[in-house]
Design an enzyme around this catalytic site. Structure first.
Site, PDB file in Angstrom:
ATOM      1  N   ASN A  34       0.703  -1.335   0.023  1.00 39.81           N
ATOM      2  CA  ASN A  34      -0.204   0.214  -0.365  1.00 39.81           C
ATOM      3  C   ASN A  34       1.091   1.338   0.283  1.00 39.81           C
ATOM      4  O   ASN A  34       0.609   2.294   0.078  1.00 39.81           O
ATOM      5  CB  ASN A  34      -1.160   0.045   0.821  1.00 39.81           C
ATOM      6  CG  ASN A  34       0.453  -0.176   2.125  1.00 39.81           C
ATOM      7  OD1 ASN A  34       1.400   0.519   2.651  1.00 39.81           O
ATOM      8  ND2 ASN A  34      -1.277   0.302   3.315  1.00 39.81           N
ATOM      9  N   GLY A  38       6.224   2.025   1.880  1.00 36.10           N
ATOM     10  CA  GLY A  38       7.441   1.516   1.082  1.00 36.10           C
ATOM     11  C   GLY A  38       7.534   2.720   0.134  1.00 36.10           C
ATOM     12  O   GLY A  38       7.043   3.564   0.247  1.00 36.10           O
ATOM     13  N   TYR A 143       3.250  -5.571  18.935  1.00 39.90           N
ATOM     14  CA  TYR A 143       3.733  -6.022  17.813  1.00 39.90           C
ATOM     15  C   TYR A 143       3.580  -7.029  18.023  1.00 39.90           C
ATOM     16  O   TYR A 143       3.562  -7.718  17.118  1.00 39.90           O
ATOM     17  CB  TYR A 143       5.103  -4.577  17.821  1.00 39.90           C
ATOM     18  CG  TYR A 143       5.599  -4.947  16.443  1.00 39.90           C
ATOM     19  CD1 TYR A 143       5.204  -4.927  14.862  1.00 39.90           C
ATOM     20  CD2 TYR A 143       6.630  -5.529  16.627  1.00 39.90           C
ATOM     21  CE1 TYR A 143       6.178  -6.110  14.369  1.00 39.90           C
ATOM     22  CE2 TYR A 143       7.715  -6.139  15.956  1.00 39.90           C
ATOM     23  CZ  TYR A 143       7.676  -5.840  14.748  1.00 39.90           C
ATOM     24  OH  TYR A 143       8.440  -6.409  13.831  1.00 39.90           O
ATOM     25  N   ASP A 285      12.499  -2.095  27.166  1.00 38.41           N
ATOM     26  CA  ASP A 285      13.969  -2.105  27.054  1.00 38.41           C
ATOM     27  C   ASP A 285      14.746  -3.567  27.159  1.00 38.41           C
ATOM     28  O   ASP A 285      15.923  -2.788  28.485  1.00 38.41           O
ATOM     29  CB  ASP A 285      15.837  -0.555  26.323  1.00 38.41           C
ATOM     30  CG  ASP A 285      14.935  -0.481  25.400  1.00 38.41           C
ATOM     31  OD1 ASP A 285      14.081  -0.845  24.241  1.00 38.41           O
ATOM     32  OD2 ASP A 285      15.256   0.884  24.749  1.00 38.41           O
TER      33      ASP A 285
HETATM   34  N1  LIG Z   1      13.366  -4.278  10.282  1.00 35.37           N
HETATM   35  C1  LIG Z   1      13.586  -5.037  11.401  1.00 35.37           C
HETATM   36  O1  LIG Z   1      14.680  -4.876  11.720  1.00 35.37           O
HETATM   37  C2  LIG Z   1      12.770  -6.286  11.612  1.00 35.37           C
HETATM   38  C3  LIG Z   1      13.041  -7.158  12.463  1.00 35.37           C
HETATM   39  C4  LIG Z   1      11.897  -8.146  13.088  1.00 35.37           C
HETATM   40  C5  LIG Z   1      11.512  -7.972  11.715  1.00 35.37           C
HETATM   41  N2  LIG Z   1      10.688  -7.298  11.020  1.00 35.37           N
HETATM   42  C6  LIG Z   1       9.671  -6.989  10.402  1.00 35.37           C
HETATM   43  O2  LIG Z   1      10.082  -7.611   8.896  1.00 35.37           O
HETATM   44  C7  LIG Z   1       8.982  -6.976   8.077  1.00 35.37           C
HETATM   45  C8  LIG Z   1       9.549  -5.951   7.342  1.00 35.37           C
HETATM   46  O3  LIG Z   1      10.173  -5.005   7.572  1.00 35.37           O
HETATM   47  P1  LIG Z   1      10.614  -3.247   7.873  1.00 35.37           P
HETATM   48  O4  LIG Z   1      11.442  -2.233   8.207  1.00 35.37           O
HETATM   49  O5  LIG Z   1      11.002  -3.624   5.925  1.00 35.37           O
HETATM   50  O6  LIG Z   1       9.744  -2.674   6.867  1.00 35.37           O
HETATM   51  P2  LIG Z   1       9.122  -1.754   6.414  1.00 35.37           P
HETATM   52  O7  LIG Z   1       8.216  -0.446   7.002  1.00 35.37           O
HETATM   53  O8  LIG Z   1       9.809  -0.844   5.425  1.00 35.37           O
HETATM   54  O9  LIG Z   1       8.061  -2.276   5.105  1.00 35.37           O
HETATM   55  C9  LIG Z   1       6.915  -2.776   5.377  1.00 35.37           C
HETATM   56  C10 LIG Z   1       6.305  -2.720   4.091  1.00 35.37           C
HETATM   57  O10 LIG Z   1       4.764  -3.283   4.037  1.00 35.37           O
HETATM   58  C11 LIG Z   1       3.842  -2.190   3.415  1.00 35.37           C
HETATM   59  N3  LIG Z   1       2.590  -2.374   4.292  1.00 35.37           N
HETATM   60  C12 LIG Z   1       2.171  -2.419   5.474  1.00 35.37           C
HETATM   61  N4  LIG Z   1       0.974  -2.306   5.954  1.00 35.37           N
HETATM   62  C13 LIG Z   1       0.365  -2.663   4.916  1.00 35.37           C
HETATM   63  C14 LIG Z   1      -0.505  -3.449   4.260  1.00 35.37           C
HETATM   64  N5  LIG Z   1      -2.182  -3.385   5.334  1.00 35.37           N
HETATM   65  N6  LIG Z   1      -0.933  -3.689   3.332  1.00 35.37           N
HETATM   66  C15 LIG Z   1      -0.348  -3.491   2.062  1.00 35.37           C
HETATM   67  N7  LIG Z   1       0.911  -2.927   2.083  1.00 35.37           N
HETATM   68  C16 LIG Z   1       2.019  -2.658   3.905  1.00 35.37           C
HETATM   69  C17 LIG Z   1       4.558  -0.938   3.555  1.00 35.37           C
HETATM   70  O11 LIG Z   1       3.943   0.037   2.551  1.00 35.37           O
HETATM   71  C18 LIG Z   1       6.307  -1.402   3.033  1.00 35.37           C
HETATM   72  O12 LIG Z   1       6.692  -1.211   1.930  1.00 35.37           O
HETATM   73  C19 LIG Z   1       7.839  -6.816   9.388  1.00 35.37           C
HETATM   74  O13 LIG Z   1       6.422  -7.158   8.926  1.00 35.37           O
HETATM   75  C20 LIG Z   1       8.889  -5.845  10.325  1.00 35.37           C
HETATM   76  O14 LIG Z   1       7.296  -6.553  11.053  1.00 35.37           O
HETATM   77  C21 LIG Z   1      11.524  -5.990  10.626  1.00 35.37           C
END
Ligand SMILES: NC(=O)c1ccc[n+]([C@@H]2O[C@H](COP(=O)([O-])OP(=O)(O)OC[C@H]3O[C@@H](n4cnc5c(N)ncnc54)[C@H](O)[C@@H]3O)[C@@H](O)[C@H]2O)c1
Length: 328
Positions: A34, A38, A143, A285
Site C-alpha cells: 500500500n 514503502g 507488535y 528495553d
Molecule cells: N526491520 C527490522 O529490523 C525488522 C525486524 C524484525 C521483523 N521485521 C519485520 O519485517 C517486515 C518488514 O520490515 P521493514 O523494516 O522492511 O518494514 P517496512 O515498513 O520498510 O516495510 C513494510 C512494507 O509493508 C507495506 N505495508 C504495510 N502495511 C501494509 C498493508 N496493510 N497492506 C499492504 N502493504 C502494507 C509498507 O508500505 C512497506 O512497504 C515487517 O513485517 C517487520 O515486522 C523487521
C-alpha cells in the site's frame, strides 16, 4: 522452470531486498504494497506492483487469483514497537486481521508455501541469551504479539490445510544492498544504524543513547544486527527447506553489539565523530537481545556480512549516495 512469488511489503526495507534476491536467481515476482511506509522507487520498474492494502480482500483475491504462485513472502504490516504501545488495537487489528485473511486466501488459492517476517519481539525479556527458538514466548508489546498470532494462524493452516510455512524471527535488520540499489528509508526512522549515520551527517540532532548503566560491558544495550542481504538469503533457503516441513528460525548474527560499539563502527567507516549524548533508559528495553541462529546455520545459512563494520559500510554508502532516501 521460472518460479513465481507474491511479496507483500515488497516496497519496504527488507522486502525490497528479498525481491532483488529472488530476481537475481531468475524468479518472477509480484509485489503487493500500500506504499504506507514503502517506496515505489524500491520496486524495479519491470516488477508488477499492486498498490493496495491487505485489508482490501478483493484486491488480495484478485492478485492471488492471477496465479499460480509458488509461494507468498509476507513482510507487510505495522512494525513500530513504541507505536504499538500507544495504539495496541490498531496493531492487533491491522497485523492480525490482515495476516489471517492473507493466510486464508493462500489456502483458497492453493498457494503451497508461506514465509512470514516474524520478530525477536516475541521473546520480550528473555530468560536466557542467546535466544533459541524454544525460548519462552512472552511478547512485551502488541507488535510482537501480533506476529505471534500470525505464527499461530500458520500453525493451524499447516495442520489443517497443509500450507507449509516458515516463521523467520529477525533480530535487528541492518545495512543495505551491497550494490547500492536499495537501502533503509523509514519515516520516521527508529533503527539505530541509520539514526547514528544521520546524526553524523548533521541531518538530525545528536543521537540520544538510552541508558548507560545496563549490565553490559560498556553499560549500553546490546543488540544483534543482521545484514538485510543475509536475511534475504535466509528467506530463499527457508523457502527451499519447506520441502521437508515447516520452519521456525531465529535469524541473527549471533554476536551482539552495544550502542557504543555501533557508534564507534560508524566513526571508523565515516572517519568522523558521531555527536551523541546519554539519555534515561526507555522502559521495557532488555539489556541484551542476541539470537541463537543455530537452526538456520545447520540448514546451510551462511551470513556474508558478519562484521559490524561491513554492515555499517553498506548502510553508510547507501545514505551518502541517497541523502534523501528514495525521495531524492
Ligand atoms: N526491520 C527490522 O529490523 C525488522 C525486524 C524484525 C521483523 N521485521 C519485520 O519485517 C517486515 C518488514 O520490515 P521493514 O523494516 O522492511 O518494514 P517496512 O515498513 O520498510 O516495510 C513494510 C512494507 O509493508 C507495506 N505495508 C504495510 N502495511 C501494509 C498493508 N496493510 N497492506 C499492504 N502493504 C502494507 C509498507 O508500505 C512497506 O512497504 C515487517 O513485517 C517487520 O515486522 C523487521
Amino acid at each position: 522452470m521460472t518460479r513465481r512469488f507474491l511479496v507483500t511489503g515488497g516496497a519496504g526495507y527488507v522486502g525490497s531486498h528479498l525481491v532483488a534476491a529472488l530476481r537475481a536467481r531468475g524468479d518472477a515476482v509480484v509485489v503487493f504494497d500500500n506504499l504506507r511506509t514503502g517506496h515505489r522507487a524500491a520496486v524495479p520498474a519491470d516488477v508488477r506492483l499492486v498498490v493496495a492494502d491487505l485489508a482490501d480482500h478483493a484486491a488480495v483475491d484478485a492478485t492471488l487469483g492471477d496465479g499460480p504462485f509458488d509461494g507468498v513472502f509476507h513482510f507487510a504490516g505495522l512494525t513500530q514497537v513504541g507505536e504499538s504501545m500507544r495504539e495496541p488495537y490498531r496493531y492487533l487489528y491491522d497485523n492480525v486481521a490482515t495476516g489471517i485473511a492473507l493466510v486464508d486466501a493462500c489456502v483458497r488459492h492453493k498457494v503451497p508455501r508461506f514465509v512470514l517476517s516474524s520478530t525477536a519481539a516475541l521473546f520480550g525479556m528473555p530468560d536466557e541469551v542467546p535466544i533459541r527458538e524454544e525460548a519462552r514466548i512472552e511478547p512485551g508489546n502488541p507488535y510482537g504479539d501480533s506476529k505471534w498470532m500470525i505464527e499461530r494462524t500458520l500453525l493451524w493452516a499447516s495442520r489443517i490445510h497443509g500450507l507449509r510455512s516458515a516463521c523467520l524471527r529477525y533480530f535487528n535488520a541492518a545495512g543495505a544492498d551491497p550494490d547500492g540499489r536499495l537501502g533503509e528509508d523509514h519515516r520516521p526512522e527508529s533503527h539505530l544504524i541509520p539514526l547514528v549515520i544521520d546524526a553524523t551527517l548533521g541531518r538530525r540532532p545528536p543521537l540520544e543513547v538510552y541508558g548507560d548503566d545496563y549490565a553490559t560491558p560498556d553499560g549500553t544495550c546490546v543488540r544483534d544486527y543482521v545484514h538485510v542481504t543475509d536475511l534475504a538469503d535466509a528467506h530463499l533457503l527457508a523457502f527451499d527447506r519447506l520441502a521437508e516441513g515447516d520452519v521456525v528460525w531465529n535469524l541473527g548474527n549471533g554476536a551482539g553489539h552495544s550502542v557504543l560499539e555501533v557508534i564507534q563502527a560508524v566513526e571508523r567507516v565515516a572517519g568522523a565523530k558521531v555527536p551523541y549524548r546519554f539519555a534515561p533508559r526507555r522502559p521495557g528495553d532488555p539489556a541484551v537481545l542476541v539470537a541463537a541462529a543455530d537452526r538456520a546455520r545447520a540448514a546451510g545459512w551462511r551470513p556474508r556480512f558478519h562484521a559490524l563494520d561491513d554492515i555499517v559500510r553498506t548502510a553508510w554508502a547507501w545514505r551518502e549516495a541517497h541523502p534523501e532516501g528514495y525521495g531524492g
